[in-house]
Design a protein around this motif. Structure first.
Motif, PDB file in Angstrom:
ATOM      1  N   ASP A 654       0.812  -1.218   0.000  1.00 22.47           N
ATOM      2  CA  ASP A 654       0.000   0.000   0.000  1.00 22.47           C
ATOM      3  C   ASP A 654       0.841   1.262   0.000  1.00 22.47           C
ATOM      4  N   THR A 655       2.171   1.152   0.038  1.00 24.04           N
ATOM      5  CA  THR A 655       3.046   2.329  -0.079  1.00 24.04           C
ATOM      6  C   THR A 655       4.183   2.099  -1.072  1.00 24.04           C
ATOM      7  N   CYS A 656       4.132   1.042  -1.825  1.00 26.26           N
ATOM      8  CA  CYS A 656       5.255   0.689  -2.699  1.00 26.26           C
ATOM      9  C   CYS A 656       4.738   0.195  -4.039  1.00 26.26           C
ATOM     10  N   VAL A 657       5.471   0.545  -5.109  1.00 20.62           N
ATOM     11  CA  VAL A 657       5.186   0.092  -6.464  1.00 20.62           C
ATOM     12  C   VAL A 657       6.487  -0.449  -7.054  1.00 20.62           C
ATOM     13  N   VAL A 658       6.396  -1.571  -7.750  1.00 16.15           N
ATOM     14  CA  VAL A 658       7.557  -2.170  -8.406  1.00 16.15           C
ATOM     15  C   VAL A 658       7.590  -1.671  -9.854  1.00 16.15           C
TER      16      VAL A 658
END
Length: 1586
Positions: A654-658
C-alpha cells in the motif's frame, strides 16, 4: 641458518613455526644464497651499482631514514659492506592511499602461518636479474692491482656524483625533510598457550616522529580500562604491546597504526590463544566468548544453531546530514554465551567496515548499524547477515536518503560517489555521479576542489565548469595525499559540496606496489659489501604504447609506458602536439616536465584533429620522440545514453510500487538509472532514488496509499543524464492481491453420531481481496497415526461454520481449512487438535462462534456473534459477554451484562483508551449457561485517525437518508448496510446508492417500522465501520425537517423590527439566514405596496440577508401595519410589524426627540448632563461632560436662578466642567443650572438638589463620612475615660449615636457625648465597674448605621482607669499648688528718692506662704521696705524712698504643700535730674513707638514711623519740664502688667508692652486689685471646664 633477532627471544618459535612449508621456504632461500655467492665477486660492479640505484630510488619513493654513508677500502677483489634487510610479514594497511575493501579483510592466524614469510620482493628480484645479466654479458678475467685501484677511484668519483645528485634533488623537493610513517619492522602474528604472556613488536620510522596507536579488532586499546592487562611502550622508534595472561578473549586481530602530518600507516597481526586438552570446564564456557567464525570444541560439533531475526528495521527515509540507526534483534538457539554469531552488514552486496561514516555494534542480542552523517552515497539496500557454523540468516531493507535543503534557492543537489582513479606522481582522474535533482534548471557543469590531507584549505581545480563527470587533476606534489570534492552549478547557483573522496597519494604506481609490504629475505648474519665502477649517463629511449585514453570537449588524456632504455636514474617527459596533417610540433609542457606517464591537455580547439607524441629526458639529455598518435578529434567520445524503454509499474504494497523498464540501448559506461514519480494532476515530479540504481527493476517506496502515480526513468553515464523515458501508465498505490493466509482457531461447535460442525476464524491476511469461500479437509487419527486428507466438500462455503457429514462414530479426526479469493486458494491451516466424533448429550447450549468486533473506538466497540449450533435441551434464551484485558490472567474475566441479552450483538462502553481487550460469549438456556466461546483476538481501544461516523441528511426534496464516507477504500471495497447488524435485504423500505467513497441509504417512506440501529461496514479495509441509531424522537425530528424541506420557507435570523437612527430617522429591517442572487422582496404598508423614493429608502444586502427601509420621520398618517414579503426560489416568507396607538405615538415622540438631539449636538452640548459625586474629602462635586467646544464657548453656573460668579474662566479640560461644594449643608440645597453657549447655539442642564435630591446627596455624604471614621480609641482624662473617633468631615445633620452593651445610651452629667472639630467623643466621668463592656459608635451612612466598636473591659478598662486616677491627682495638684498669678515686671527703673509700690496676685489652696528675697536672701519688712499679704490674695512690695542701695534682684517665693513658685524682677535706681516735663511713649515688641501720652492724659499717634529704644524727642507741649522714665520688661509677652501712678488725688493707670515712661509719681502700683480678682475668676472657670 641464523634466526632473525626478533625470533630468538620467543620460546614457542620451534613449536609454532616448524611446518613443512616453512622448512621448504628456508631451504629454498639457502640454495639461492649459495648459488649467488660467486656473483658478488664476479659482478660486484654491476651489483653495487644496482644496489645503489635501488637505495636512491627508494629514497625518492619512500621517506626511509638514510643509511650511514658507506666507506670503501680497496682490497683485492671484494668490497666489504653490510645490508640490513627489511622483513615484511604481510600486506600493509595504508589508510587513504591504495587500499581496497578486499585488502582490509581480516586474515586468520592459520593463513599467516602458511604464507611464505621469506619470499623475495620484486625489487630484490630485479637486482638479482640485473646482476645475472651483467655476469652473463661480461667475461671473467683477473684484474691487476692498478686496474683495481683505477676502478676504485672511478667508484669514488661516481659515488660523489650520486651524493651531489641526491643533495640537488633534496633542494628541489623542500618537503623531503618530512616523511610519512613507515614500518621498518612490522608486528608478527603469534600462537600462544592460555595464561602465557605475548609481546608484539614493531619499528616505525618517519618525521615528525609518528604516534603509534594499538587496536584490537579495530577498537582502540585502553590500558586504563583493563589495569595490568596491557602494557604499551615506545622507545627510540621501537613500539611494543604486551598482553599479560592471555585467555580466549584475547584471540583477535591487532593493528598498529602510525600517524603523523604526512599520513597514516597500519600493520596487522593476529594472536591465537590455545588451550590444553582437558582444561575446558563449565565455568570457562560461561565466561569466555569466541566468535563462531573460529573453530569449535569437540563437544560443539554437531550443534545446529537456529537463528531468528525479530524487531527488524523497516524501509527507512533520511535526509543528508542526519543520523540514522538500523537495528535488528537476533535470537540464536541454543544460546551459548562463549560462542557468539558473527554480524555482517552489506550495502548493495558490498561488505561494510567500520569508519567515521558508520558504526557497528553488537550487544549480544541486538545488532545496530549507525550512519553518523547521511549522504546520498549511503542510499541502497542494506543487509544484515548473522553467520554461524550452521549457516546464516539475512534480512534486507532499503534506505533512501533525500537531498539536504539547498543553500541557494533553485541550486542543484550535490554530486555523489566522488572517486579517484589512475593516480600517479602528479596526476589523478577524479570521477563522480551526477545528482538526480537539478534544482529546476539544467546543470551547467561541475567544479572540482582538492585539499591536501592534514590541512583544511580547499582550492578549486578548474576555472570553468566541466560537464563531463570525470576530470583529470594535474599539478599535484609527489608524495603528498589529497582528498577531493565536487560541486554542481546551474544558473541559480552552486550546490552543496559532495562527500569528500577517500585520500589518494600522488606517487608512482610501482612505488605504491612496493610500499604494500611484500616480504623480503630474512637477515642471515652475513655482511655483504658490493662495489661497481661508475657508468656514464644514458639518454632514455622512446616511450611506447602512447594512446589517447579519453577525449572530451574540455580536455584530452594521454597515457604511455616508460621506455626500456632509460639508464639508472629517474626520467621525465615532454608532450608535443601538432594539428593533424601538418608537421609543426609544439611542446605543450615547456616549463615543467611531466613525471607521470599520464598527461591531460586542455585548451584545445573543439572539432580540430590533433596528433600527439612524447619525449623522455634525464640528466643525459632528451630522447627521441615516441610514435605519434592517430589523429584525434577534440570532442566527447562518450555520448549521453538514450532514454530507457517502456516503464511498467506493478502494485506491491500500500506504499510501494515495483517498476521495470527496458534498458537504454547502446549505452556505454552506464552508471545507472534515476526514477521520478508524480501524482496525477499535480505536475510536480519528485525523485524516487538519489543514487543511480543498476538493473532495470526498482521498488519505489514511500508512496501515498490511494494516490495515483505516473513514473519515468532516465539513464546516467559520465556524459550526463539521458532524456526521460515515456511516462508509465497511471497506477493507484495499493497492496497487491494475493491468496489469503490460512484460517486458524478451528473448534467443534456440535457433534452427533456421524457428523461434526466446525467453526474457525477468518485469516489475518485476506490477500487484498474479499474471501470467496472456504474448503474443509479431514483425516482419521488411529492410535496417534494420522491418515490421508480427504475433501469434505467440492464447492466453497461462505460461512465460517460447516457440518462435516459421513463420519464414523467414536472415530477421532483432524481437520484443516483453506481460504480462497480471486487470487486463488491459500495454503491450508495447521491441523486442528484431534476431535472424537461422539454425540453431545449435555443440557446447556454449546459455545457461540464467529465473534467479530466492529465500530472500534477509543472507549467503545460493538461485538457480534453467531448463536451456538448445539442449543442443548431447550432453546437459547440469552447471552452473557465476558471481557478482560489482553495481558490479564484468566481469573480476571468479568461479565459485561448482568442480565442476559437476547440480541446477537452488544455495544461495549467505558473502555480505556490505548488498552487491548479480549472477549468471549456464553449462551444460556433453561438448563443453564453453556461453555464460553473461544476468545477473540486482542482488540486495541483506539479511534484511528480519519475515522468518520454515519451522518443523517435531509435534502431539499425532504428525502431522509444516511450517508457514510470512507477514504481507505480499495477498488474491491464495498459498502455493506445492516439493520440491527443484519444485512439489509428488503429494498422496499431502504435504497442504497454508492458513488466513489460515499454510500447513501435512502428511506423511501420513514415510519415506525424503520426504527433500529443502522450500521455500515466497508469491506477490504481494516475494520472501517460505523452505525447510527434511529429512535422515535430522532424519527420525529427528521420528519419535521423533511416537511420543512418539502415546503420551504426563507429562514429568518430576525423578524421585522424597527429602530431609530441618527437625526431621528426610522429604520425597518429584518435579516434572512441566506438569500440567493434571485431573491425578491416587497414592502407593504396597510395593503399598499411601497415604492423606493424620497420618503422611503429601501435596500437589500443579499450577502448578509439584511433587508431594510428607512424613513426620515414619522408623520401621523404613517400609523398602521408594515410588512416585508420575501421570495427566494420556491421558498417564501413574510414578517409584519404593527405600529398603532400608544406604540406608534411613543415611537413618533422618540423619533422627534432624537431629531432634536441631533440638532442640539450641532453646537456645544452636553455629552453627560449635570450630575454629582462625593469626593473622598466628603465634598460634593457637580460635574458634566461637554463636547463640540470652541474657544468662544462660555459656561455659566446658576443656583436658584442666581449666577454663580467665578474669578477664572473655565478651560474645558478633557471636556469636563465641575463645581465643588465644600462642607455641604442645608444652605447648599437648591436648583443648579449650567448653560453652554456660543454663536452656534446653546445647551443647558439642570440638577435639582432639593427635597429627595438633596437627601440623596446628603446620604452619600453621610456614607463617605461614615466610611472615613477611624477605629474607636480609648483616652484617659483627669475627669474620667473618653472614647473617640475621627471623621473627615462633620455636619450637624449627621446622626450619631453611642451604644453600650448593644443598647443605646442615654446621656447625663456624668456621661456626655459631643463633637470637637472632626472628633466624635463620649466622655465618662468618674467611671465605675458598671461602665465596663463593649461600646459602639453608630454613624448614619444614608441607609443604615455603620458601627465602630471597642471593648472597654478587662485589662483595657483597668489601664484606662489607672491612668484616669493618675491624671485626676495631677490635676488637683496643679489646680491647688502655690503660684504667682499676676506676673512682676522683669526690670523696674526709678529715680532716687521716689517711692516704689509693686503688687501681685498669689493663689494656692491651702493659702501659700509668701517670702520676699533680695539677691537670693530673705527680706524682713521694716519702715523702708514694707511687705504685706492682705486677705491672703494680694502680696505688695513697697519701698518708701528708693536709694541706690535698693538696686538689685528681688524675688517673691510662694509655697504650699502642692508646690512652690518664684517671681523675679530687677530694680534699677537712677540719680534724680530735676523736674521736667513728662512724655510717655507706648512701644511694640520691636521697639516702634505706637502712641504718645502727654501730661494732660491725651494720647496721639506717634509722628515718627518708628522709634528706637532709648530715643528721645524734644517736647514742646509738656505740662511739666521734669519727666522721669521707667522701663518695664515682662517675661511673657502675652501677659499684661499695669503700673499705677498716684499723684495727689489723681491716679493714672498705664498699660506698658515693653518700655514704659511714667511721670513723677509718689509710688508705682504694678497690678490693680481688680485685675488680680479678674485673673482668679478666670482660673477657676478653666478648672471647672476641665
Amino acid at each position: 641458518m641464523s634466526l632473525p633477532f626478533y625470533q630468538k627471544h620467543h620460546k614457542h618459535y620451534d613449536s609454532g613455526y616448524h611446518s613443512t612449508e616453512v622448512q621448504s621456504a628456508l631451504s629454498q632461500y639457502q640454495l639461492e644464497e649459495k648459488s649467488s655467492a660467486a656473483s658478488h665477486s664476479k659482478g660486484s660492479r654491476a651489483a653495487l651499482y644496482s644496489d645503489e640505484m635501488l637505495v636512491e630510488s627508494s629514497s625518492n619513493l619512500s621517506p626511509r631514514p638514510k643509511r650511514p654513508k658507506q666507506t670503501y677500502a680497496a682490497l683485492d677483489h671484494e668490497i666489504i659492506g653490510y645490508v640490513v634487510p627489511v622483513f615484511r610479514g604481510r600486506r600493509e594497511y595504508v589508510s587513504g592511499i591504495t587500499d581496497t575493501e578486499e585488502e582490509r579483510f581480516k586474515e586468520t592466524a592459520g593463513y599467516l602461518a602458511r604464507r611464505n614469510l621469506f619470499a623475495s620482493s620484486e625489487g630484490v628480484m630485479a637486482i638479482s636479474r640485473s646482476t645475472e645479466d651483467t655476469v652473463r654479458e661480461e667475461m671473467f678475467e683477473k684484474k691487476s692491482r692498478t686496474t683495481a685501484m683505477r676502478e676504485s677511484a672511478e667508484r669514488i668519483n661516481l659515488n660523489k656524483k650520486i651524493h651531489e645528485t641526491v643533495e640537488f634533488h633534496t633542494k628541489l623537493n623542500e618537503d623531503s625533510l618530512l616523511h610519512a610513517p613507515e614500518f621498518v619492522i612490522k608486528p608478527r602474528s603469534h600462537t600462544v598457550w592460555e595464561k602465557q604472556n605475548v609481546k608484539l613488536h614493531c619499528t616505525v620510522s618517519g618525521w615528525p616522529e609518528p604516534r603509534v596507536t594499538w587496536y584490537k579488532n579495530n577498537v582502540p586499546i585502553d590500558i586504563h580500562a583493563y589495569p595490568g592487562k596491557y602494557k604499551i611502550e615506545s622507545r627510540y622508534g621501537v613500539h611494543s604491546l604486551e598482553i599479560n595472561r592471555c585467555n580466549f578473549e584475547d584471540t583477535a586481530q591487532y593493528r598498529a597504526s602510525a600517524m603523523n602530518v604526512k599520513g597514516e600507516l597500519s600493520a596487522l597481526s593476529s594472536v591465537v590463544v590455545k588451550r590444553y586438552k582437558g582444561e575446558i570446564d563449565s565455568s570457562s564456557v560461561s565466561t569466555v566468548s569466541v566468535p563462531l567464525s573460529y573453530g569449535l570444541s569437540a563437544t560443539d560439533y554437531g550443534t545446529k544453531f537456529d537463528i531468528h531475526i525479530v524487531e527488524k528495521f523497516a524501509v527507512s527515509f533520511g535526509r543528508e546530514g542526519e543520523t540514522m540507526s538500523l537495528g535488528c534483534t537476533v535470537i540464536v538457539y541454543p544460546n551459548m554465551k562463549r560462542i557468539q554469531p558473527e554480524i555482517q552488514w552489506y550495502r548493495d552486496g558490498v561488505l561494510l567496515q567500520p569508519s567515521k561514516w558508520m558504526q557497528m555494534h553488537w550487544s549480544g542480542e541486538r545488532a545496530t548499524l549507525t550512519l553518523t552523517h547521511l549522504n546520498k552515497e549511503d542510499e541502497g539496500l542494506y543487509t544484515m547477515r548473522v553467520v554461524t557454523k550452521s549457516g546464516y540468516e539475512a534480512y534486507s531493507a532499503y534506505v533512501f536518503v533525500r537531498d539536504a535543503e539547498a543553500e541557494v534557492a533553485g541550486a542543484p543537489a550535490a554530486p555523489l560517489d566522488v572517486d579517484c582513479l589512475d593516480a600517479n606522481k602528479d596526476y589523478v582522474i577524479v570521477t563522480w555521479k551526477q545528482p538526480a535533482v537539478n534544482g529546476g534548471s539544467p546543470i551547467l557543469g561541475y567544479f572540482v576542489d582538492r585539499c591536501e590531507v592534514g590541512t583544511t584549505h580547499w582550492s578549486q581545480c578548474n576555472d570553468t565548469p566541466v560537464k563531463f563527470a570525470r576530470f583529470p587533476v594535474t599539478g599535484l606534489v609527489e608524495g603528498r595525499s589529497y582528498i577531493f570534492r565536487v560541486r554542481a552549478v546551474n544558473k541559480n547557483g552552486i550546490s552543496r559540496p559532495s562527500r569528500v573522496s577517500n585520500p589518494i597519494a600522488a606517487m608512482d604506481p610501482a612505488d605504491k606496489e612496493r610500499m604494500k609490504g611484500h616480504p623480503s629475505a630474512p637477515w642471515t648474519g652475513q655482511i655483504i659489501v658490493t662495489e661497481e665502477e661508475p657508468a656514464e649517463g644514458v639518454v632514455p629511449g622512446k616511450p611506447c604504447q602512447l594512446a589517447v585514453t579519453e577525449a572530451t570537449k574540455s580536455y584530452v588524456v594521454l597515457s604511455w609506458k616508460p621506455p626500456g632504455q632509460r639508464g639508472h636514474e629517474g626520467i621525465m617527459y615532454y608532450v608535443e602536439k601538432c594539428v593533424a596533417g601538418t608537421d609543426s610540433w609544439q611542446r605543450v609542457n615547456t616549463e615543467i616536465p611531466v613525471k607521470s606517464p599520464r598527461f591531460a591537455l586542455f585548451d584545445l580547439a573543439e572539432g580540430k584533429s590533433y596528433c600527439f607524441r612524447v619525449r623522455c629526458c634525464n640528466s643525459a639529455g632528451v630522447g627521441e620522440p615516441s610514435e605519434p598518435t592517430e589523429a584525434t578529434v577534440v570532442g566527447d567520445k562518450l555520448d549521453i545514453p538514450k532514454p530507457p524503454g517502456h516503464v511498467l509499474p506493478t502494485r506491491n504494497t500500500d506504499t510501494c510500487v515495483v517498476l521495470t523498464w527496458g534498458e537504454s540501448k547502446d549505452a556505454k559506461e552506464l552508471v545507472g538509472y534515476y526514477i521520478e514519480a508524480t501524482i496525477v494532476g499535480s505536475g510536480v515530479w519528485e525523485p524516487c532514488n538519489n543514487k543511480p540504481v543498476k538493473g532495470t527493476r526498482f521498488f519505489c517506496h514511500g508512496l501515498s496509499t490511494g494516490q495515483t502515480y505516473v513514473f519515468r526513468v532516465s539513464a546516467v553515464n559520465a556524459a550526463g543524464l539521458s532524456e526521460f523515458s515515456q511516462e508509465s501508465e497511471a497506477i493507484e498505490v495499493k497492496a497487491a492481491i494475493a491468496s489469503p493466509a490460512p484460517p486458524y482457531g478451528i473448534s467443534v461447535l456440535e457433534t452427533v453420531r456421524n457428523s461434526m460442525v466446525l467453526g474457525w476464524k477468518q485469516p489475518k491476511f485476506i490477500g487484498g481481496a474479499e474471501i470467496t469461500g472456504y474448503f474443509v479437509d479431514y483425516r482419521e487419527v488411529i492410535d496417534g497415526v494420522v491418515g490421508k486428507w480427504h475433501e469434505a466438500h467440492i464447492k466453497p462455503i461462505s460461512e465460517r461454520a460447516y457440518r462435516v457429514n459421513d463420519l464414523k462414530e467414536n472415530m477421532t479426526y483432524q481437520f484443516q481449512v483453506r481460504a480462497a479469493n480471486i487470487a486463488g486458494v491459500g495454503i491450508p491451516s495447521l491441523p486442528s487438535p484431534s476431535f472424537k466424533c461422539e454425540e453431545w448429550t449435555i443440557a446447556v447450549p454449546g459455545p457461540p462462534y464467529d465473534l467479530r468486533c466492529t465500530e472500534v473506538r477509543k472507549n467503545s466497540l460493538v461485538l457480534l456473534w453467531n448463536p451456538p449450533v448445539y442449543i442443548g435441551r431447550s432453546e437459547v434464551n440469552g447471552f452473557y459477554l465476558d471481557i478482560k484485558e489482553a495481558e490479564a490472567d484468566e481469573g480476571q474475566w468479568r461479565s459485561v451484562n448482568e442480565k442476559a441479552t437476547e440480541k446477537k450483538y452488544m455495544k461495549i462502553k467505558h473502555l480505556k483508551e490505548g488498552t487491548a481487550y479480549v472477549f468471549r460469549v456464553r449462551a444460556q438456556n433453561k438448563a443453564g449457561v453453556g461453555k464460553p466461546s473461544d476468545e477473540t483476538e486482542p482488540v486495541l481501544a483506539e479511534t484511528r485517525p480519519g475515522t468518520k461516523e454515519v451522518v443523517v441528511d435531509v435534502d431539499d426534496d425532504g428525502v431522509i437518508s444516511l450517508i457514510y464516507e470512507c477514504s481507505e477504500m480499495t477498488t474491491d471495497s464495498k459498502f455493506v448496510w445492516s439493520k440491527n447488524y443484519e444485512e439489509v435485504s428488503d429494498s422496499s423500505r431502504l435504497a442504497m446508492e454508492t458513488k466513489g467513497g460515499r454510500s447513501r441509504a435512502v428511506f423511501k417512506d420513514p415510519a415506525i417500522e424503520d426504527l433500529g440501529i443502522y450500521s455500515c461496514v466497508v469491506t477490504e479495509t481494516d475494520g472501517v465501520s460505523a452505525s447510527y441509531t434511529l429512535d422515535e424522537d430522532e424519527l420525529k425530528r427528521l420528519l419535521e425537517m423533511s416537511h420543512d424541506h418539502k415546503f420551504p420557507t426563507v429562514p429568518l435570523k430576525s423578524d421585522l423590527a424597527v429602530e431609530l437612527l441618527e437625526k431621528g430617522r426610522v429604520r425597518f429591517w429584518l435579516q434572512a439566514e441566506k438569500l440567493s442572487a434571485n431573491a425578491k422582496n416587497n414592502f407593504v404598508f396597510n395593503d399598499t405596496e411601497l415604492i423606493h423614493g424620497e420618503k422611503y429608502k429601501m435596500s437589500v444586502d443579499k450577502n448578509t440577508g439584511i433587508i431594510e427601509m428607512i424613513m426620515e420621520k414619522l408623520a401621523d398618517e404613517d400609523e398602521g401595519t408594515f410588512t416585508f414579503q420575501l421570495k427566494d426560489g420556491k421558498a417564501t416568507n413574510q414578517s409584519s410589524l404593527v405600529l398603532i396607538g400608544d406604540v406608534f405615538k411613543k415611537l413618533q415622540k422618540e423619533s422627534e426627540f432624537q431629531r432634536q438631539e441631533w440638532l442640539r449636538k450641532q453646537g456645544p452640548h452636553f455629552v453627560e448632563y449635570l450630575g454629582w459625586e462625593v469626593t473622598p474629602k466628603c465634598d460634593v462635586l457637580l460635574k458634566c461632560k461637554v463636547a463640540n467646544i470652541l474657544k468662544e464657548t462660555t459656561i455659566i453656573w446658576y443656583k436658584d436662578e442666581r449666577e454663580i460668579m467665578f474669578d477664572d474662566k473655565h478651560d474645558f479640560k478633557e471636556g469636563v466642567c465641575t463645581l465643588l461644594i465644600s462642607q455641604i449643608s442645608k444652605k447648599d440645597a437648591g436648583i443648579y443650572e449650567v448653560i453652554l453657549k456660543d454663536d452656534r447655539g446653546k445647551d443647558k442642564s439642570l440638577l435639582k438638589l432639593v427635597d429627595q435630591g438633596f437627601t440623596d446627596v446628603m446620604n452619600s455624604v453621610f456614607k463617605a463620612i461614615a466610611e472615613s471614621a477611624t477605629e474607636l480609641k480609648i483616652q484617659s482624662t483627669e475627669d474620667g475615660i473618653r472614647l473617640y473617633s475621627f471623621v473627615t468631615y462633620y455636619t450637624e445633620d449627621l446622626r450619631v449615636s453611642w451604644h453600650h452593651k448593644e443598647s443605646k445610651m442615654s446621656y447625663t452629667d456624668r456621661v456626655k457625648c459631643g463633637v470637637t472639630g472632626e472628633q466624635l467623643w463620649l466622655q465618662i466621668n468618674e467611671p465605675t465597674d458598671k461602665d465596663k463592656g463593649k461600646y459602639a459608635l453608630e454613624i448614619f451612612d444614608g441607609k443604615g448605621g455603620l458601627q465602630k466598636t471597642v471593648d472597654v473591659s478587662g485589662q483595657a478598662f483597668d489601664d484606662a482607669y489607672a491612668e484616669f486616677q493618675r491624671l485626676k491627682q495631677a490635676a488637683i495638684a496643679e489646680r491647688n499648688r502655690a503660684r504667682v498669678i499676676g506676673g512682676l515686671p522683669d526690670v523696674v527703673t526709678i529715680q532716687e528718692g521716689k517711692s516704689l509700690n509693686l503688687t501681685c496676685n498669689v493663689w494656692g489652696d491651702p493659702v501659700p506662704e509668701v517670702t520676699w528675697l533680695k539677691n537670693e536672701r530673705e527680706m524682713v519688712g521694716d519702715d523702708h521696705c514694707i511687705l504685706k499679704f492682705p486677705s491672703e490674695k494680694f502680696a505688695s512690695f513697697t519701698i518708701t524712698s528708693v536709694s541706690s542701695a535698693d538696686s538689685g534682684k528681688y524675688s517673691i517665693l510662694v509655697k504650699n504643700k502642692y508646690g512652690t513658685e518664684t517671681g523675679d524682677f530687677t530694680l534699677i535706681v537712677t540719680q534724680a535730674i530735676g523736674e521736667m516735663c513728662m512724655a510717655m511713649y507706648v512701644a511694640d515688641d520691636a521697639g516702634n513707638v505706637l502712641e504718645t501720652i502727654t501730661a494732660d492724659g491725651n494720647s496721639k499717634p506717634a509722628t515718627p514711623p518708628s522709634c528706637k529704644k532709648g530715643s528721645k524727642y524734644k517736647a514742646t507741649e509738656h505740662i511739666r519740664p521734669c519727666v522721669e522714665e521707667i522701663v518695664v520688661t515682662e517675661e511673657t509677652p502675652n501677659e499684661e502688667s499695669s503700673v499705677t501712678e498716684e499723684k495727689g488725688d489723681m491716679p493714672l493707670q498705664i498699660t506698658a508692652q515693653k518700655r514704659v515712661s511714667v511721670p513723677d509719681v509718689s509710688h508705682i502700683n504694678h497690678t490693680s486689685a481688680a485685675g488680680v480678682e479678674e485673673s482668679q475668676n478666670k482660673l477657676k472657670a478653666d478648672t471647672t471646664t476641665k
